[in-house]
Design a protein around this motif. Structure first.
Motif, PDB file in Angstrom:
ATOM      1  N   LEU B  68       0.830  -1.208   0.000  1.00 10.92           N
ATOM      2  CA  LEU B  68       0.000   0.000   0.000  1.00 10.92           C
ATOM      3  C   LEU B  68       0.866   1.260   0.000  1.00 10.92           C
ATOM      4  O   LEU B  68       0.390   2.353  -0.212  1.00 10.92           O
ATOM      5  N   ARG B  69       2.119   1.084   0.285  1.00  9.14           N
ATOM      6  CA  ARG B  69       3.040   2.221   0.243  1.00  9.14           C
ATOM      7  C   ARG B  69       4.138   1.912  -0.768  1.00  9.14           C
ATOM      8  O   ARG B  69       4.264   0.785  -1.233  1.00  9.14           O
ATOM      9  N   TYR B  70       4.931   2.907  -1.067  1.00  7.70           N
ATOM     10  CA  TYR B  70       6.069   2.684  -1.969  1.00  7.70           C
ATOM     11  C   TYR B  70       7.233   3.546  -1.501  1.00  7.70           C
ATOM     12  O   TYR B  70       7.041   4.557  -0.827  1.00  7.70           O
ATOM     13  N   GLY B  80       5.693   6.800   0.269  1.00  7.76           N
ATOM     14  CA  GLY B  80       4.473   7.443  -0.193  1.00  7.76           C
ATOM     15  C   GLY B  80       3.348   6.428  -0.122  1.00  7.76           C
ATOM     16  O   GLY B  80       3.586   5.221   0.007  1.00  7.76           O
ATOM     17  N   ILE B  81       2.109   6.909  -0.162  1.00  3.89           N
ATOM     18  CA  ILE B  81       0.948   6.026  -0.157  1.00  3.89           C
ATOM     19  C   ILE B  81       0.448   5.881  -1.587  1.00  3.89           C
ATOM     20  O   ILE B  81       0.310   6.876  -2.304  1.00  3.89           O
ATOM     21  N   VAL B  82       0.209   4.649  -1.977  1.00 11.12           N
ATOM     22  CA  VAL B  82      -0.228   4.370  -3.346  1.00 11.12           C
ATOM     23  C   VAL B  82      -1.567   5.064  -3.620  1.00 11.12           C
ATOM     24  O   VAL B  82      -2.452   5.078  -2.770  1.00 11.12           O
ATOM     25  N   SER B  83      -1.693   5.637  -4.800  1.00 11.44           N
ATOM     26  CA  SER B  83      -2.959   6.275  -5.177  1.00 11.44           C
ATOM     27  C   SER B  83      -3.355   5.791  -6.569  1.00 11.44           C
ATOM     28  O   SER B  83      -2.568   5.133  -7.251  1.00 11.44           O
ATOM     29  N   ARG B  85      -3.425   7.370  -9.158  1.00 12.17           N
ATOM     30  CA  ARG B  85      -2.540   7.955 -10.174  1.00 12.17           C
ATOM     31  C   ARG B  85      -1.349   7.061 -10.477  1.00 12.17           C
ATOM     32  O   ARG B  85      -0.701   7.213 -11.503  1.00 12.17           O
ATOM     33  N   SER B  88      -0.832   2.847 -13.730  1.00 11.73           N
ATOM     34  CA  SER B  88      -0.596   3.388 -15.067  1.00 11.73           C
ATOM     35  C   SER B  88      -1.190   2.513 -16.168  1.00 11.73           C
ATOM     36  O   SER B  88      -1.005   2.779 -17.339  1.00 11.73           O
ATOM     37  N   GLY B  98     -14.613   2.768 -22.221  1.00  9.34           N
ATOM     38  CA  GLY B  98     -14.229   3.094 -23.594  1.00  9.34           C
ATOM     39  C   GLY B  98     -15.139   2.430 -24.614  1.00  9.34           C
ATOM     40  O   GLY B  98     -15.260   2.890 -25.747  1.00  9.34           O
ATOM     41  N   TYR B 112      -8.449   6.126  -5.081  1.00 10.05           N
ATOM     42  CA  TYR B 112      -8.410   7.527  -4.671  1.00 10.05           C
ATOM     43  C   TYR B 112      -7.178   8.186  -5.275  1.00 10.05           C
ATOM     44  O   TYR B 112      -6.101   7.627  -5.161  1.00 10.05           O
ATOM     45  N   PRO B 113      -7.254   9.356  -5.883  1.00  7.86           N
ATOM     46  CA  PRO B 113      -8.479  10.068  -6.196  1.00  7.86           C
ATOM     47  C   PRO B 113      -9.252   9.373  -7.316  1.00  7.86           C
ATOM     48  O   PRO B 113      -8.646   8.729  -8.176  1.00  7.86           O
ATOM     49  N   PRO B 116     -12.305   9.849 -13.863  1.00  4.96           N
ATOM     50  CA  PRO B 116     -13.509   9.869 -14.680  1.00  4.96           C
ATOM     51  C   PRO B 116     -13.709   8.538 -15.397  1.00  4.96           C
ATOM     52  O   PRO B 116     -12.742   7.903 -15.825  1.00  4.96           O
ATOM     53  N   LYS B 375       8.388  -2.657 -14.770  1.00  4.99           N
ATOM     54  CA  LYS B 375       8.732  -1.967 -13.524  1.00  4.99           C
ATOM     55  C   LYS B 375       9.416  -2.897 -12.513  1.00  4.99           C
ATOM     56  O   LYS B 375       9.351  -2.690 -11.305  1.00  4.99           O
TER      57      LYS B 375
END
Lengths: 71, 453
Positions: B68-70, B80-83, B85, B88, B98, B112-113, B116, B375
């Motif tokens: 959950l973190r990186y 950091g906390i995974v979001s 964003r 990818s 689509g 989160y966040p 659309p 990755k």
């Protein structure tokens, strides 16, 4: 945004589809242009480790995850 | 065909399909009319990467997610906390959106966040506060507040559960499940072709309530009131699911799935203490009290120039080799030296025994055995399941021993298990009987297939 802009052509059918989504977005996007810029910015920045959380929010979530035993 | 997915985070196959099967009539009848079996979680079996893998159909090595973190770039212990964003790759709803399909995504981890989509999204437990924009469209948030009786009644997660009386925790988890299904059923009335919701209460409960039903647990507690606590929470979800299924059109395919399971936890292994003892992790000074790895790093206690390996993790050990060129102060040369050091570290951890000298069934994975993708570079070099996950992990330093029973994190009864549950009900009968060999990454393909792709 007062930045200089350029014009790009997209298929009309795609434009119509996006227009529909904009209308259904509940005011989230003002226009098709607004929507396209948002989506493209999302796409371009996806490889960056963008700071989504403010430092306070990040601390709050870390506190919770610690309490959950994850950190 | 419409597809409805209920994710029950951490639901354990041995309990759901074994011990408690007959007490969960909704899940049982879906399974008997459809298909059921275990689903192999990701390495590591943690909410993130597991759900993200499942919904992109990709190995975590493509996503660069291992927790959950990186670790933030250019640092060892700045997290950091995974979001959303960081995801990818497209998830099922991106692809279906689509194609013009309406999607409802509710409480799915790592959303989160919200992004659309052609439909609506409500973010999960990594939402910072109720003030945060946690829905798409944004205006949906107000609708939800109205449904549950006000913003102050909206429950993002159940917090601080280790410090709570288990009875109070039970109450809060029951309330959370009720709250979640109220929202799920409300949102099901909107148009959708694909709808997925994830409930977290079983995951939260297992860490605290396991010891009350499992007589083989070393910290088993006889308590007539709490004996069936965990079972009750399962039954509550089963009943809520029954009420929810009534709202679905007849030709809806239903999937009930968990991202990982759970098993009793004996001890935690203080893995960085082992690495320090064996000389892989060099300390300038040994902390006198229990100190998080982050704090030890900030205080300059770790000599990174001479450190060959360090570990992260709370339930699973994730070891990083301090590789030159990859890590900020890397000192292990890539190639032959890397292979040798990594083998030595892995060998040391594989041989870790229990507190009475008993052999443990430690499972060690090298990066390339379990990960693939672009990755790979950020993924841990070694992953260790001590006693195949019956032992958890601490990454902190300053312990007197390599074993911890109760830690600064508080008591903990259970670890994650390497298998989750998978139940599929397909009205067209394309998926039937006993399922085997399913992996989390197969979930996206399964959804697309049922959906009619």
């Amino acid at each position: 945004m007062s930045e200089e802009k350029v014009a790009i052509y997209i298929p009309k059918s795609l434009y119509e589809k996006i227009k529909k989504q904009v209308e259904e977005s509940g005011g989230e996007f003002k226009s098709v242009e607004d929507y396209i810029i948002f989506v493209l910015e999302e796409l371009v920045k996806e490889e960056e480790e963008e700071e989504v959380y403010s430092p306070e929010e990040e601390e709050e979530i870390k506190k919770r995850l610690r309490a959950l035993g994850y950190l | 065909m419409k597809v409805f997915v209920l994710g029950i985070d951490s639901a354990e196959p041995e309990l759901v399909f074994g011990k408690w099967y007959s007490e969960l009539p909704t899940i049982k009848s879906l399974a008997e009319d459809g298909a059921w079996g275990k689903i192999a979680s990701t390495v590591p079996p943690i909410t993130c990467p597991s759900w993200v893998s499942g919904l992109t159909g990709l190995n975590p090595g493509h996503l660069g997610l291992y927790d959950l973190r990186y670790r933030k770039r250019g640092s060892y212990t700045e997290f950091g906390i995974v979001s959303s964003r960081m995801v990818s790759k497209p998830r099922v709803w991106d692809v279906l959106s689509g194609r013009g399909k309406k999607c409802g995504v509710v409480f799915v981890p790592v959303t989160y966040p919200p992004v659309p989509l052609n439909g609506f999204m409500v973010s999960s437990f990594l939402t910072p506060t109720t003030k945060s924009p946690f829905t798409y469209p944004r205006s949906l948030k107000e609708e939800l507040f109205r449904i549950i009786g006000g913003e102050d009644r909206y429950i993002i997660d159940v917090y601080d559960y280790r410090r709570k009386d288990p009875r109070q925790l039970m109450e809060e988890l029951r309330a959370k499940t009720e709250h979640d299904f109220k929202i799920i059923r409300y949102l099901l009335k909107k148009p959708w072709d694909f709808f997925m919701a994830v409930v977290m209460s079983i995951d939260r409960a297992q860490h605290t309530l396991w010891k009350f039903f499992d007589r083989e647990h070393p910290r088993f507690v006889e308590d007539p009131e709490l004996k069936d606590g965990l079972l009750e929470l399962h039954k509550q979800i089963d009943e809520e699911l029954a009420k929810t299924l009534e709202l679905l059109p007849r030709d809806t395919a239903v999937i009930v799935v968990s991202d990982h399971g759970a098993k009793r936890m004996y001890f935690r292994i203080n893995v960085n203490e082992i690495l320090a003892e064996e000389g892989f992790l060099k300390l300038r000074e040994k902390p006198r009290r229990v100190t998080s790895l982050r704090e030890a790093d900030e205080k300059g206690l770790i000599d990174w120039d001479k450190t060959q390996a360090f570990a992260l993790g709370a339930y699973i050990a994730q070891v990083f080799i301090n590789v030159e060129g990859r890590e900020p102060r890397g000192c292990v040369k890539p190639g032959e030296e890397y292979e040798r050091v990594r083998e030595e570290v892995a060998d040391g951890l594989r041989k870790v025994r229990g507190p009475s000298g008993e052999a443990l069934n430690n499972v060690v994975y090298m990066k390339e055995d379990v990960y693939e993708g672009e990755k790979l570079d950020v993924m841990p070099d070694i992953t260790v399941y001590f006693d195949n996950l019956h032992y958890g992990v601490n990454e902190s330093l300053g312990h007197d021993s390599i074993y911890s029973l109760e830690t600064a994190k508080g008591p903990d009864d259970s670890n994650h298990g390497e298998y989750g549950i998978l139940v599929v009900y397909d009205p067209e009968g394309r998926v039937k009987g006993r399922l085997s060999g399913y992996r989390m990454e197969d979930l996206a393909r399964l959804i697309m297939m049922l959906q009619g792709d």
